[in-house]
Design a protein around this motif. Structure first.
Motif, mmCIF file in Angstrom:
data_model
loop_
_atom_site.group_PDB
_atom_site.id
_atom_site.type_symbol
_atom_site.label_atom_id
_atom_site.label_comp_id
_atom_site.label_asym_id
_atom_site.label_seq_id
_atom_site.Cartn_x
_atom_site.Cartn_y
_atom_site.Cartn_z
ATOM 1 N N ILE A 112 0.820 -1.290 0.023
ATOM 2 C CA ILE A 112 0.530 -0.140 -0.033
ATOM 3 C C ILE A 112 0.949 1.085 -0.135
ATOM 4 O O ILE A 112 1.967 1.635 0.595
ATOM 5 C CB ILE A 112 -1.045 -0.212 1.059
ATOM 6 N N THR A 113 0.291 2.240 -0.056
ATOM 7 C CA THR A 113 1.313 3.761 -0.243
ATOM 8 C C THR A 113 -0.121 5.204 0.572
ATOM 9 O O THR A 113 -0.983 5.256 0.071
ATOM 10 C CB THR A 113 1.162 3.770 -1.572
ATOM 11 N N LEU A 114 1.220 4.716 1.728
ATOM 12 C CA LEU A 114 0.421 6.149 2.338
ATOM 13 C C LEU A 114 0.844 7.613 2.013
ATOM 14 O O LEU A 114 0.272 8.058 2.584
ATOM 15 C CB LEU A 114 1.012 5.503 3.523
ATOM 16 N N THR A 115 2.356 7.022 1.229
ATOM 17 C CA THR A 115 3.326 8.053 1.412
ATOM 18 C C THR A 115 2.517 8.927 0.310
ATOM 19 O O THR A 115 3.219 8.921 -0.678
ATOM 20 C CB THR A 115 4.800 7.713 1.384
ATOM 21 N N ASN A 116 2.285 9.698 0.819
ATOM 22 C CA ASN A 116 1.472 10.829 -0.663
ATOM 23 C C ASN A 116 1.409 12.731 -0.008
ATOM 24 O O ASN A 116 1.636 12.790 1.002
ATOM 25 C CB ASN A 116 0.587 10.649 -1.368
ATOM 26 N N ASP A 117 0.791 13.160 -1.011
ATOM 27 C CA ASP A 117 1.185 14.858 -0.591
ATOM 28 C C ASP A 117 -0.116 15.071 0.944
ATOM 29 O O ASP A 117 0.287 15.956 1.242
ATOM 30 C CB ASP A 117 0.335 15.870 -2.170
ATOM 31 N N GLU A 118 -1.391 14.684 0.879
ATOM 32 C CA GLU A 118 -1.949 14.403 1.818
ATOM 33 C C GLU A 118 -0.725 14.369 3.322
ATOM 34 O O GLU A 118 -2.301 15.129 4.498
ATOM 35 C CB GLU A 118 -3.025 13.319 1.648
ATOM 36 N N MET A 119 -0.060 13.655 3.235
ATOM 37 C CA MET A 119 0.222 13.436 4.824
ATOM 38 C C MET A 119 0.797 15.125 5.507
ATOM 39 O O MET A 119 0.456 14.888 6.476
ATOM 40 C CB MET A 119 2.132 13.108 4.623
ATOM 41 N N PHE A 120 1.000 15.449 4.628
ATOM 42 C CA PHE A 120 1.292 16.650 4.972
ATOM 43 C C PHE A 120 -0.194 17.734 5.763
ATOM 44 O O PHE A 120 0.495 19.511 5.422
ATOM 45 C CB PHE A 120 2.307 17.292 5.122
ATOM 46 N N SER A 121 -0.333 17.825 5.011
ATOM 47 C CA SER A 121 -1.873 18.332 4.800
ATOM 48 C C SER A 121 -2.682 19.375 6.306
ATOM 49 O O SER A 121 -1.649 18.605 7.284
ATOM 50 C CB SER A 121 -3.153 17.830 4.725
#
Lengths: 567, 97
Positions: B67-76
């Motif tokens: 799965i990929t959790l690392t994305n732009d949303e991480m630091f919203s």
């Protein structure tokens, strides 16, 4: 950043936040109190001698770099461009000269070898063969690094490739790299921290010296008292038996590093010894052990007795036993003893032993190789002691000879090792690198004598060191260090005799010895209390008035040129 | 229920791992309500990255799925699915479906 213990500097071209976290939170000895990471480039930090981190009380520095970050021409190699190996190695030479400069600023420097991501396949089948292959060039770079720095005595190259191998598939993390500029997975950092801390432990003179082993289901499979020695699982066409022979072999190899072996087992002694003597697959024989306690008594008490007989401290001991109850008992009663968790699966015994870091030591000397023999000779001395009429008779029968030499290039390494390893008979427990010792001796009126001890049973080697400062009208015994191997044989008095004779020959009035207490050097205090030195409470030191003679023990002969000078 | 528990266990293991790098007063608790977003939780951005990458690895090991959790949303600012341990667990459950 962290609380107490050693203070370090970390120089790296990547984010070392995770590494620092593991350094500070690792519960194992020794503690790391503070890690400083200077701002800026690695090379700039290496060059700038005036950086704050190089001043004060920094103990160690780790310089951990990616090869492409500090060796420009290796970057070309990574992109398959043609580059001369000589050009790359010249850059390595330049980098090494910077590392040498750092070694003058801190006590110890650790340099992990260079690695590249295991995801990089390089030239595939040609990578290790072709002169341009990445793995070929990298191995040459690491070899050059090691060769260039082998004579920099306080600098240690650490094998980072082993950390990578132990970490396996997660050793390199592209995600941590792109998101945090952290090239390695956390397991690599954990291995690195364990190795650096093991090195600090060894450099501080705390490497373990004695393995005490259980017998049943530890050195062999089965219970000798029930099964008989003929039916023990050891060797043969049996995976468990083979693993146990390998385990014994690896234990035996450790004796070449100066590690001593002992036995503590709940058994009938005659039955157990018979198995050791008669089992054809036993690699370890009685002569490999410096002592044993084979009986039905508490193992913790047996360990205390055995260690006391060997004149070692409990902090020198590793106890290996398959039985978790016995391990828990020893851990509970003797917290100084290292009791590694031991696997149930006997096929994992060799691997577990080989993974122990507690024996890491900064050097291996001829004395280390011969240590087991020396202790065997001590056994013979002990037997003579039992038959002798009195302590003086026994010492007289030993025909002890002491060769006194001033410090020189030939005995420097062993002297530094003894200064850094000895805990019990040690007046001030000062620790030195070779360079620090030479620097100390080069100022003021200072001398250092070494004491080689031999007797009719054999040569115990360089086992005593005494340093002396002249501050007219007084002389100062600055270091007084004696190996536990020869304690209680009047070598203590002989060393004092030498210093007193010298002090009188140069016209001093009195000699002082300042005792600096540690939690291990009680025996040294007891020795000085037992002499006619007078304790001066105001100055906190022992004093010898040089109008009085300090006699050479009658059982000792001083040999060599120094002996005749003394006479 | 078992899968939800396994997801939580994978996150808690990641918290244990990241806590090994943190001073005692900055360590994360292991509960569904524990906050994760940097600024709202005790984690700084490096600790947060470590946590998310470690959770990805643990999920891969436990479920044999990437799965990929690392994305732009991480630091919203809202934290999105990374607000708390429980919202992260729910998000992972959706990704695994």
């Amino acid at each position: 950043m962290c609380d107490q213990g050693y203070k370090g500097v970390l120089l790296s071209d990547f984010n070392v936040g995770n590494l620092i976290g593991y350094f500070c939170n690792d519960k194992g000895d020794p503690a790391v109190e503070r890690i400083i990471v200077p701002q800026g480039q690695v090379i700039a930090s290496l060059l700038k001698e005036d950086l704050e981190c190089w001043h004060g009380d920094t103990d160690f520095c780790v310089v951990w770099t990616r090869p492409q970050a500090v060796i420009n021409s290796f970057q070309k190699c990574l992109s398959y461009q043609s580059v001369l190996l000589d050009d790359i190695l010249r850059e390595v030479d330049t980098f090494c000269s910077l590392l040498r400069e750092v070694s003058d600023r801190v006590k110890w420097v650790f340099v992990p070898t260079w690695t590249v991501s295991t995801h990089h396949r390089g030239l595939g089948m040609l990578d290790a063969k072709n002169g341009q292959g990445i793995s070929y060039v990298l191995s040459r770079m690491n070899l050059r690094l090691s060769q260039n720095l082998q004579n920099t005595e306080n600098l240690y190259i650490l094998d980072a490739q082993r950390w990578v191998s132990l970490a396996g598939a997660g050793a390199f993390s592209p995600k941590l790299w792109y998101m945090g500029k952290i090239p390695f997975g956390n397991q690599v950092f954990k291995e690195a921290v364990s190795d650096v801390k093991a090195a600090l432990h060894g450099l501080s003179g705390n490497a373990r010296k004695l393995i005490i082993l259980d017998l049943d289901n530890t050195l062999w499979g089965g219970i000798v008292g029930d099964d008989g020695w003929e039916n023990l699982r050891l060797g043969g066409h049996d995976p468990i038996g083979e693993a146990l022979v390998d385990f014994q072999r690896e234990i035996k190899h450790l004796t070449n590093r100066g590690i001593l072996l002992g036995l503590v087992s709940k058994n009938e002694e005659s039955v157990a010894l018979n198995a050791i003597r008669k089992h054809p697959e036993m690699l370890l024989r009685l002569e490999d052990f410096v002592g044993w306690r084979i009986n039905w008594m508490d193992k913790a008490q047996n360990i205390i007795d055995l260690v006391s007989e060997l004149n070692l401290g409990l902090q020198s001991v590793v106890f290996i036993d398959d039985n978790p109850v016995e391990r828990a008992r020893v851990k509970d009663v003797l917290p100084e003893v290292m009791v590694p968790e031991w696997p149930e699966d006997k096929m994992l015994y060799p691997k577990t032993l080989l993974g122990l870091r507690c024996f890491d030591s900064p050097s291996v000397t001829a004395e280390d190789h011969a240590r087991t023999n020396m202790y065997a000779e001590n056994h013979q001395r002990g037997a003579l002691k039992k038959s002798a009429r009195s302590l003086d008779d026994w010492l007289g029968d030993l025909d002890t000879r002491v060769q006194v030499e001033e410090l020189n290039q030939a005995n420097l390494k062993r002297t530094v090792q003894l200064l850094n390893k000895t805990n019990q008979m040690n007046l001030r427990t000062r620790r030195f690198t070779e360079q620090e010792l030479m620097n100390w001796l080069s100022t003021g009126l200072r001398k250092m004598w070494t004491f080689n001890v031999s007797d009719k049973f054999g040569n115990s080697g360089l086992t005593g060191v005494l340093s002396f400062e002249e501050e007219h009208p007084r002389g100062i015994i600055a270091d007084y260090v004696l190996s536990c191997r020869v304690m209680g044989r009047k070598i203590e008095d002989t060393m004092i005799y030498v210093s007193i004779q010298y002090a009188r020959s140069v016209g001093l009035d009195h000699v002082i010895a300042e005792y600096v207490q540690t939690h291990k050097n009680g025996p040294c205090l007891e020795f000085f209390k037992g002499t006619d030195f007078v304790f001066n409470a105001n100055e906190g030191c022992f004093v010898w008035d040089l109008t009085r003679d300090f006699p050479l023990p009658s059982c000792i002969k001083i040999e060599g040129a120094y002996g005749s000078e003394m006479a | 229920m078992t899968r939800a528990n396994d997801i939580l266990a994978a996150i808690f293991d990641a918290i244990d791992e990241v806590n090994q790098q943190l001073p005692e007063d900055q360590r994360l608790g292991k509960s569904g309500e524990a906050l994760l977003t940097p600024g709202l939780s005790k984690l700084d951005s490096l600790g947060f990255i470590n946590l998310v990458v470690t959770v990805e690895q643990n999920i891969q090991q436990s479920f044999d799925k990437t799965i990929t959790l690392t994305n732009d949303e991480m630091f919203s600012e809202s934290g999105g699915p990374f607000g708390t341990v429980q919202t992260l667990a729910d998000h992972i459950a959706l990704l695994l479906d």
